[in-house]
Design a protein around this motif. Structure first.
Motif, mmCIF file in Angstrom:
data_model
loop_
_atom_site.group_PDB
_atom_site.id
_atom_site.type_symbol
_atom_site.label_atom_id
_atom_site.label_comp_id
_atom_site.label_asym_id
_atom_site.label_seq_id
_atom_site.Cartn_x
_atom_site.Cartn_y
_atom_site.Cartn_z
ATOM 1 N N GLU A 73 -22.058 -10.541 -7.766
ATOM 2 C CA GLU A 73 -22.426 -9.671 -6.648
ATOM 3 C C GLU A 73 -22.327 -10.415 -5.316
ATOM 4 N N GLU A 74 -22.726 -11.675 -5.299
ATOM 5 C CA GLU A 74 -22.610 -12.455 -4.065
ATOM 6 C C GLU A 74 -21.149 -12.594 -3.642
ATOM 7 N N ASN A 75 -20.283 -12.924 -4.597
ATOM 8 C CA ASN A 75 -18.861 -13.098 -4.267
ATOM 9 C C ASN A 75 -18.234 -11.787 -3.821
ATOM 10 N N PHE A 76 -18.579 -10.703 -4.515
ATOM 11 C CA PHE A 76 -18.020 -9.412 -4.119
ATOM 12 C C PHE A 76 -18.562 -8.992 -2.751
ATOM 13 N N GLY A 77 -19.817 -9.299 -2.493
ATOM 14 C CA GLY A 77 -20.372 -9.000 -1.180
ATOM 15 C C GLY A 77 -19.624 -9.713 -0.069
ATOM 16 N N ARG A 78 -19.206 -10.944 -0.337
ATOM 17 C CA ARG A 78 -18.413 -11.684 0.645
ATOM 18 C C ARG A 78 -17.076 -10.984 0.897
ATOM 19 N N MET A 79 -16.443 -10.494 -0.173
ATOM 20 C CA MET A 79 -15.178 -9.772 -0.006
ATOM 21 C C MET A 79 -15.376 -8.491 0.787
ATOM 22 N N LEU A 80 -16.467 -7.782 0.506
ATOM 23 C CA LEU A 80 -16.745 -6.555 1.258
ATOM 24 C C LEU A 80 -16.870 -6.854 2.746
ATOM 25 N N ALA A 81 -17.557 -7.933 3.058
ATOM 26 C CA ALA A 81 -17.793 -8.265 4.465
ATOM 27 C C ALA A 81 -16.550 -8.789 5.158
ATOM 28 N N GLU A 82 -15.768 -9.632 4.473
ATOM 29 C CA GLU A 82 -14.659 -10.316 5.124
ATOM 30 C C GLU A 82 -13.331 -9.571 5.005
ATOM 31 N N ASP A 83 -13.116 -8.868 3.883
ATOM 32 C CA ASP A 83 -11.809 -8.257 3.635
ATOM 33 C C ASP A 83 -11.823 -6.735 3.580
ATOM 34 N N LEU A 84 -12.958 -6.141 3.208
ATOM 35 C CA LEU A 84 -12.995 -4.705 2.953
ATOM 36 C C LEU A 84 -14.019 -3.967 3.804
ATOM 37 N N PRO A 85 -14.317 -4.435 5.016
ATOM 38 C CA PRO A 85 -15.405 -3.806 5.767
ATOM 39 C C PRO A 85 -15.152 -2.355 6.131
ATOM 40 N N GLY A 86 -13.908 -1.971 6.274
ATOM 41 C CA GLY A 86 -13.605 -0.597 6.643
ATOM 42 C C GLY A 86 -13.329 0.313 5.464
ATOM 43 N N LEU A 87 -13.458 -0.224 4.239
ATOM 44 C CA LEU A 87 -13.074 0.557 3.061
ATOM 45 C C LEU A 87 -14.268 0.981 2.207
ATOM 46 N N ARG A 88 -15.487 0.771 2.679
ATOM 47 C CA ARG A 88 -16.648 1.083 1.839
ATOM 48 C C ARG A 88 -16.629 2.517 1.318
ATOM 49 N N ASP A 89 -16.259 3.469 2.146
ATOM 50 C CA ASP A 89 -16.293 4.863 1.723
ATOM 51 C C ASP A 89 -15.138 5.240 0.811
ATOM 52 N N GLU A 90 -14.183 4.318 0.622
ATOM 53 C CA GLU A 90 -13.098 4.559 -0.326
ATOM 54 C C GLU A 90 -13.397 3.959 -1.698
ATOM 55 N N LEU A 91 -14.511 3.280 -1.834
ATOM 56 C CA LEU A 91 -14.836 2.573 -3.071
ATOM 57 C C LEU A 91 -16.037 3.187 -3.767
ATOM 58 N N VAL A 92 -16.015 3.129 -5.093
ATOM 59 C CA VAL A 92 -17.169 3.474 -5.923
ATOM 60 C C VAL A 92 -17.666 2.161 -6.521
ATOM 61 N N ILE A 93 -18.825 1.708 -6.061
ATOM 62 C CA ILE A 93 -19.390 0.431 -6.470
ATOM 63 C C ILE A 93 -20.606 0.691 -7.338
ATOM 64 N N SER A 94 -20.623 0.089 -8.501
ATOM 65 C CA SER A 94 -21.752 0.290 -9.413
ATOM 66 C C SER A 94 -22.398 -1.035 -9.761
ATOM 67 N N THR A 95 -23.684 -0.971 -10.063
ATOM 68 C CA THR A 95 -24.387 -2.129 -10.602
ATOM 69 C C THR A 95 -25.404 -1.645 -11.621
ATOM 70 N N LYS A 96 -26.020 -2.603 -12.327
ATOM 71 C CA LYS A 96 -26.897 -2.264 -13.448
ATOM 72 C C LYS A 96 -28.058 -3.237 -13.501
ATOM 73 N N ALA A 97 -29.078 -2.845 -14.259
ATOM 74 C CA ALA A 97 -30.185 -3.749 -14.552
ATOM 75 C C ALA A 97 -30.743 -3.381 -15.917
ATOM 76 N N GLY A 98 -31.132 -4.395 -16.667
ATOM 77 C CA GLY A 98 -31.681 -4.166 -17.996
ATOM 78 C C GLY A 98 -31.809 -5.448 -18.787
ATOM 79 N N TYR A 99 -30.809 -6.304 -18.681
ATOM 80 C CA TYR A 99 -30.838 -7.582 -19.385
ATOM 81 C C TYR A 99 -31.545 -8.642 -18.533
ATOM 82 N N LEU A 100 -31.772 -9.798 -19.142
ATOM 83 C CA LEU A 100 -32.551 -10.860 -18.499
ATOM 84 C C LEU A 100 -31.907 -11.297 -17.182
ATOM 85 N N MET A 101 -32.744 -11.309 -16.132
ATOM 86 C CA MET A 101 -32.261 -11.706 -14.814
ATOM 87 C C MET A 101 -33.094 -12.826 -14.210
ATOM 88 N N TRP A 102 -34.398 -12.795 -14.393
ATOM 89 C CA TRP A 102 -35.243 -13.883 -13.894
ATOM 90 C C TRP A 102 -36.403 -14.081 -14.868
#
Length: 344
Positions: A73-102
């Motif tokens: 997510e951190e790496n993809f966030g960097r791409m969104l900010a640096e390379d894809l800032p104008g394309l957010r509304d053209e993308l379907v971004i999903s994430t999940k939670a359920g398995y061990l995280m902390w």
């Protein structure tokens, strides 16, 4: 700055996700593997930007994707900010939670506390105000479904997610989830199960997971359609040194039993007779069912991604081809998610 291809939507196939108004690409990109800190950022960037140029609008993540957890997510966030800032509304971004995280009692499962805290952390890592789809990553038998799905409803109602989904739920649990969701006023858009030529659990049972999805109008975004690389030419002649199987991690060496590899080789021959790579045929096969919206693929290189997308050039099967495939497309005991979700 990255400038997307002007013709990026002309060759991709899009399918309506169940009864919703949302179209998804038939091939989507998942960032489960190869998008953490162990893979050069430049390689990751090339893959994601090429996916955008190919018309892949759906990018799938989870809180724990890495390594370490959160890194994808951190790496993809960097791409969104640096390379894809104008394309957010053209993308379907999903994430999940359920398995061990902390660590501690609130770092995994289906509780309201965990799910909403995880979603907020995911949004922060990606630099987003909302995700398009937020999933319950697994069924949690220790938490009431009303609480788990209530957290998804809060995510949608608060604007932190546009749609809600579930992943790796059995047919029985999916039916229960739909009943609870209807009672609390939540619309579950999509189910994300594992499904491949060597992992056909979603076809089993009466009703099966696919039956439930078809009757309820939910979409299906199937993951691991290449059986974590087993349905490619990678293992036909043994186990390469740097492969997942060599690391004996998510793809275990014992999955590559001689009888399984014999079946993979037979499937490879069928693919060759169709003018496809084994991976292309495996993707076309899961997409043969109209209840499947999208095949979710990973990629370690641009070439691998392009090979996967080329599967869309031949999605048709003859009855004789399907019969020949069925002789070798059998359960291979590779559903590593079942004991922690769909078996419960």
């Amino acid at each position: 700055m990255f400038v997307p291809a002007a013709d990026r939507y002309e060759s991709m196939t899009y399918r309506r996700c169940g009864r919703s108004g949302l179209d998804l690409p038939a091939i989507a990109l998942g960032l489960w593997q190869n998008f953490g800190r162990a893979t050069p950022y430049g390689t990751q960037r090339e893959i994601v930007l090429r996916a955008v140029d190919l018309g892949i609008t759906h990018i799938d993540l989870a809180n724990n994707y890495g390594p370490p957890p959160g890194a994808a997510e951190e790496n993809f966030g960097r791409m969104l900010a640096e390379d894809l800032p104008g394309l957010r509304d053209e993308l379907v971004i999903s994430t999940k939670a359920g398995y061990l995280m902390w660590p501690g009692p609130y770092g995994e499962g289906g509780s309201r506390k965990y799910l909403l805290a995880s979603l907020d952390q995911s949004l922060e890592r990606m630099g987003l105000d909302y995700v398009d789809i937020f999933y319950s990553h697994r069924f949690d038998p220790t938490t009431p479904l009303r609480e788990t799905l209530g957290a998804l409803k809060t995510a949608v109602d608060s604007g932190r997610a546009l749609y809600a989904g579930i992943s790796s739920y059995s047919a029985e649990r999916t039916l229960e989830a739909l009943e609870v969701a209807d009672d609390i006023g939540l619309d579950i858009l999509v189910h994300q199960p594992s499904y491949s030529l060597l992992n056909r659990w979603v076809e089993d049972g009466d009703p099966s997971v696919l039956d439930v999805l078809g009757s309820s109008g939910m979409g299906a975004v199937v993951f691991s359609p290449l059986a974590q690389g087993m349905l490619t030419d990678k293992y036909l002649e043994g186990v390469p040194e740097n492969s997942r199987a060599a690391q004996d991690a998510s793809l275990r060496r014992n999955f590559l039993a001689p009888e399984v590899l014999d079946r993979v080789r037979a499937l490879n021959e069928i693919a060759g007779s169709r003018g496809q790579s084994l991976a292309q045929m495996a993707l076309a096969w899961v997409l043969r069912d109209p209840r499947v919206t999208t095949a979710l693929v990973g990629a370690s290189s641009v070439a691998q991604l392009e090979d996967s997308v080329a599967a869309l050039e031949n999605l048709d099967f003859s009855e004789s081809e399907l019969a020949a495939i069925d002789e070798h497309a059998v359960e291979a005991g590779i559903n590593i998610w079942a004991p922690r979700s769909s078996d419960l």
